[in-house]
Design a protein around this motif. Structure first.
Motif, PDB file in Angstrom:
ATOM      1  N   GLY A 132       0.812  -1.221   0.000  1.00 23.60           N
ATOM      2  CA  GLY A 132       0.000   0.000   0.000  1.00 23.60           C
ATOM      3  C   GLY A 132       0.838   1.260   0.000  1.00 23.60           C
ATOM      4  N   ARG A 133       1.941   1.260  -0.763  1.00 28.22           N
ATOM      5  CA  ARG A 133       2.864   2.385  -0.813  1.00 28.22           C
ATOM      6  C   ARG A 133       3.222   2.723  -2.248  1.00 28.22           C
ATOM      7  N   LEU A 134       3.585   3.988  -2.461  1.00 24.71           N
ATOM      8  CA  LEU A 134       4.202   4.362  -3.716  1.00 24.71           C
ATOM      9  C   LEU A 134       5.656   3.896  -3.723  1.00 24.71           C
ATOM     10  N   LEU A 135       6.226   3.819  -4.896  1.00 23.67           N
ATOM     11  CA  LEU A 135       7.627   3.451  -5.038  1.00 23.67           C
ATOM     12  C   LEU A 135       8.520   4.675  -4.850  1.00 23.67           C
ATOM     13  N   ASP A 136       9.719   4.444  -4.359  1.00 16.15           N
ATOM     14  CA  ASP A 136      10.654   5.530  -4.066  1.00 16.15           C
ATOM     15  C   ASP A 136      11.681   5.687  -5.186  1.00 16.15           C
ATOM     16  N   PRO A 137      12.276   6.869  -5.305  1.00 17.47           N
ATOM     17  CA  PRO A 137      13.331   7.084  -6.299  1.00 17.47           C
ATOM     18  C   PRO A 137      14.662   6.554  -5.785  1.00 17.47           C
ATOM     19  N   ILE A 138      14.871   5.249  -5.936  1.00 14.36           N
ATOM     20  CA  ILE A 138      16.096   4.639  -5.403  1.00 14.36           C
ATOM     21  C   ILE A 138      17.080   4.262  -6.499  1.00 14.36           C
ATOM     22  N   THR A 139      16.649   4.274  -7.752  1.00  8.67           N
ATOM     23  CA  THR A 139      17.542   4.018  -8.886  1.00  8.67           C
ATOM     24  C   THR A 139      17.238   5.024  -9.986  1.00  8.67           C
ATOM     25  N   GLN A 140      18.159   5.141 -10.908  1.00 10.54           N
ATOM     26  CA  GLN A 140      17.922   6.033 -12.049  1.00 10.54           C
ATOM     27  C   GLN A 140      16.665   5.617 -12.805  1.00 10.54           C
ATOM     28  N   ASP A 141      16.492   4.311 -13.012  1.00  9.63           N
ATOM     29  CA  ASP A 141      15.322   3.829 -13.741  1.00  9.63           C
ATOM     30  C   ASP A 141      14.019   4.131 -13.022  1.00  9.63           C
ATOM     31  N   SER A 142      14.022   4.011 -11.692  1.00  9.71           N
ATOM     32  CA  SER A 142      12.788   4.240 -10.933  1.00  9.71           C
ATOM     33  C   SER A 142      12.331   5.690 -11.007  1.00  9.71           C
ATOM     34  N   CYS A 143      13.254   6.596 -11.337  1.00  7.41           N
ATOM     35  CA  CYS A 143      12.900   8.015 -11.394  1.00  7.41           C
ATOM     36  C   CYS A 143      11.930   8.337 -12.531  1.00  7.41           C
ATOM     37  N   ALA A 144      11.781   7.420 -13.490  1.00  5.52           N
ATOM     38  CA  ALA A 144      10.784   7.624 -14.548  1.00  5.52           C
ATOM     39  C   ALA A 144       9.393   7.776 -13.961  1.00  5.52           C
ATOM     40  N   PHE A 145       9.175   7.218 -12.764  1.00  5.21           N
ATOM     41  CA  PHE A 145       7.862   7.252 -12.121  1.00  5.21           C
ATOM     42  C   PHE A 145       7.794   8.258 -10.969  1.00  5.21           C
ATOM     43  N   TYR A 146       8.850   9.029 -10.794  1.00  4.56           N
ATOM     44  CA  TYR A 146       8.891   9.965  -9.672  1.00  4.56           C
ATOM     45  C   TYR A 146       7.794  11.022  -9.822  1.00  4.56           C
ATOM     46  N   GLN A 147       6.933  11.101  -8.831  1.00  4.72           N
ATOM     47  CA  GLN A 147       5.783  12.016  -8.823  1.00  4.72           C
ATOM     48  C   GLN A 147       4.884  11.822 -10.049  1.00  4.72           C
ATOM     49  N   ASP A 148       4.942  10.633 -10.636  1.00  6.01           N
ATOM     50  CA  ASP A 148       4.135  10.348 -11.820  1.00  6.01           C
ATOM     51  C   ASP A 148       3.480   8.971 -11.737  1.00  6.01           C
ATOM     52  N   HIS A 149       3.226   8.513 -10.509  1.00  8.39           N
ATOM     53  CA  HIS A 149       2.402   7.316 -10.341  1.00  8.39           C
ATOM     54  C   HIS A 149       1.555   7.498  -9.082  1.00  8.39           C
ATOM     55  N   ALA A 150       0.438   6.792  -9.046  1.00  7.91           N
ATOM     56  CA  ALA A 150      -0.568   6.989  -8.006  1.00  7.91           C
ATOM     57  C   ALA A 150      -0.806   5.696  -7.239  1.00  7.91           C
ATOM     58  N   LEU A 151      -1.468   5.831  -6.107  1.00 10.29           N
ATOM     59  CA  LEU A 151      -1.870   4.674  -5.300  1.00 10.29           C
ATOM     60  C   LEU A 151      -3.387   4.607  -5.242  1.00 10.29           C
ATOM     61  N   PHE A 152      -3.941   3.468  -5.669  1.00  6.09           N
ATOM     62  CA  PHE A 152      -5.372   3.202  -5.500  1.00  6.09           C
ATOM     63  C   PHE A 152      -5.505   2.381  -4.229  1.00  6.09           C
ATOM     64  N   ASP A 153      -5.918   3.027  -3.169  1.00 10.23           N
ATOM     65  CA  ASP A 153      -5.854   2.446  -1.822  1.00 10.23           C
ATOM     66  C   ASP A 153      -7.232   2.000  -1.343  1.00 10.23           C
ATOM     67  N   ASP A 154      -7.957   1.264  -2.201  1.00  9.94           N
ATOM     68  CA  ASP A 154      -9.337   0.914  -1.849  1.00  9.94           C
ATOM     69  C   ASP A 154      -9.705  -0.430  -2.454  1.00  9.94           C
ATOM     70  N   PHE A 155      -8.991  -1.468  -2.060  1.00 13.68           N
ATOM     71  CA  PHE A 155      -9.246  -2.796  -2.615  1.00 13.68           C
ATOM     72  C   PHE A 155     -10.547  -3.365  -2.067  1.00 13.68           C
ATOM     73  N   THR A 156     -11.420  -3.807  -2.966  1.00 12.64           N
ATOM     74  CA  THR A 156     -12.707  -4.380  -2.554  1.00 12.64           C
ATOM     75  C   THR A 156     -12.948  -5.750  -3.192  1.00 12.64           C
ATOM     76  N   GLY A 157     -11.918  -6.339  -3.788  1.00 14.24           N
ATOM     77  CA  GLY A 157     -12.074  -7.641  -4.412  1.00 14.24           C
ATOM     78  C   GLY A 157     -11.910  -7.552  -5.917  1.00 14.24           C
ATOM     79  N   ILE A 158     -12.263  -8.623  -6.620  1.00 13.85           N
ATOM     80  CA  ILE A 158     -12.136  -8.675  -8.071  1.00 13.85           C
ATOM     81  C   ILE A 158     -12.962  -7.559  -8.696  1.00 13.85           C
ATOM     82  N   VAL A 159     -12.330  -6.821  -9.628  1.00 15.78           N
ATOM     83  CA  VAL A 159     -13.012  -5.695 -10.262  1.00 15.78           C
ATOM     84  C   VAL A 159     -13.957  -6.217 -11.338  1.00 15.78           C
TER      85      VAL A 159
END
Length: 259
Positions: A132-159
């Motif tokens: 239930g967390r966003l990913l951190d900028p720990i590698t050069q590659d991971s920075c592609a998603f820095y401040q550009d990915h979201a968390l959907f924090d509301d799992f209710t089962g199969i969509v």
């Protein structure tokens, strides 16, 4: 085999332009079929789960998708089905996954800029999603998603309902990716190439952080540096470009996907 008719720019590392709607449709279908084959090779095929969609260039509220129940490794252009805004298959043979329609229809509806959307239950993505967390900028590659990915924090089962897909689209906002808590990961793009590449990169990013945190506390890249990398390596063109060597490899090894 139908050949895609393109007008290519002088720079071969730029996305192509098209001479007709038909050639653009064929191009999206070819890239879609290739993405499924690549995902199979990478081990992203997990039973009946997983779908990649491509908006039709003419019928903008319709999308092309894999038919339910066919393994990613077998999908060809001729297997793809066209689904309308009501979830009806209007071209091709086969059924559409209820989850695919529930999620992707709402993303395409909320994001007119999105040509393609990708969701699967790949191992590291779904494992990371359980935190239930966003990913951190720990590698050069991971920075592609820095401040550009979201968390959907509301799992209710199969969509299965479009109402859930709508909430996922709202959580995604204008970003390129989302972590679906206790579920998996999702990416979008201005081309099939881009969306598929971001998915591969996001899965790899989740794997890297899981492994790093298993042995210690990763050192975060400073905000200014991470943002600068994101603005260069996280663009639509960068996403498109990253996919091209995979396209070359898979079409060389599996040319039947173009049938």
């Amino acid at each position: 085999m139908v050949q895609t008719s393109l007008v290519r720019p002088s720079n071969p590392f730029q996305p192509p332009t098209f001479v007709s709607i038909e050639s653009e449709r064929r191009h999206r279908q070819e890239r879609l079929a290739a993405a499924f084959r690549i995902f199979a090779r990478l081990g992203f095929a997990q039973g009946l789960a997983g779908h990649i969609t491509a908006r039709d260039p003419e019928l903008s509220d319709h999308f092309w998708v894999n038919p339910f129940g066919i393994h990613f490794s077998r999908i060809r252009v001729s297997d793809l089905i066209l689904v309308n805004s009501e979830g009806q298959v209007v071209q091709g043979e086969g059924k559409v996954s209820q989850a695919a329609f529930a999620i992707h229809s709402q993303i395409h509806k909320a994001r007119p800029d999105v040509i393609a959307a990708v969701h699967a239950h790949s191992f590291y993505g779904k494992t990371w999603s359980s935190l239930g967390r966003l990913l951190d900028p720990i590698t050069q590659d991971s920075c592609a998603f820095y401040q550009d990915h979201a968390l959907f924090d509301d799992f209710t089962g199969i969509v299965l309902e479009t109402s859930e897909g709508k909430r996922i689209a709202q959580a995604l906002g204008d970003r390129k990716a989302a972590i679906l808590r206790n579920h998996g990961i999702l990416t979008v793009g201005h081309s099939v190439d881009e969306a598929a590449w971001w998915y591969i990169r996001l899965e790899d990013t989740a794997k890297a952080q899981l492994l790093a945190e298993a042995v210690g506390k990763p050192v975060l890249i400073d905000h200014d540096i991470a943002l600068k990398i994101q603005q260069r390596g996280g663009t639509h063109q960068a996403g498109w470009g990253g996919f091209q060597y995979l396209w070359d490899e898979i079409t060389h090894d599996k040319p039947d996907l173009l049938d």
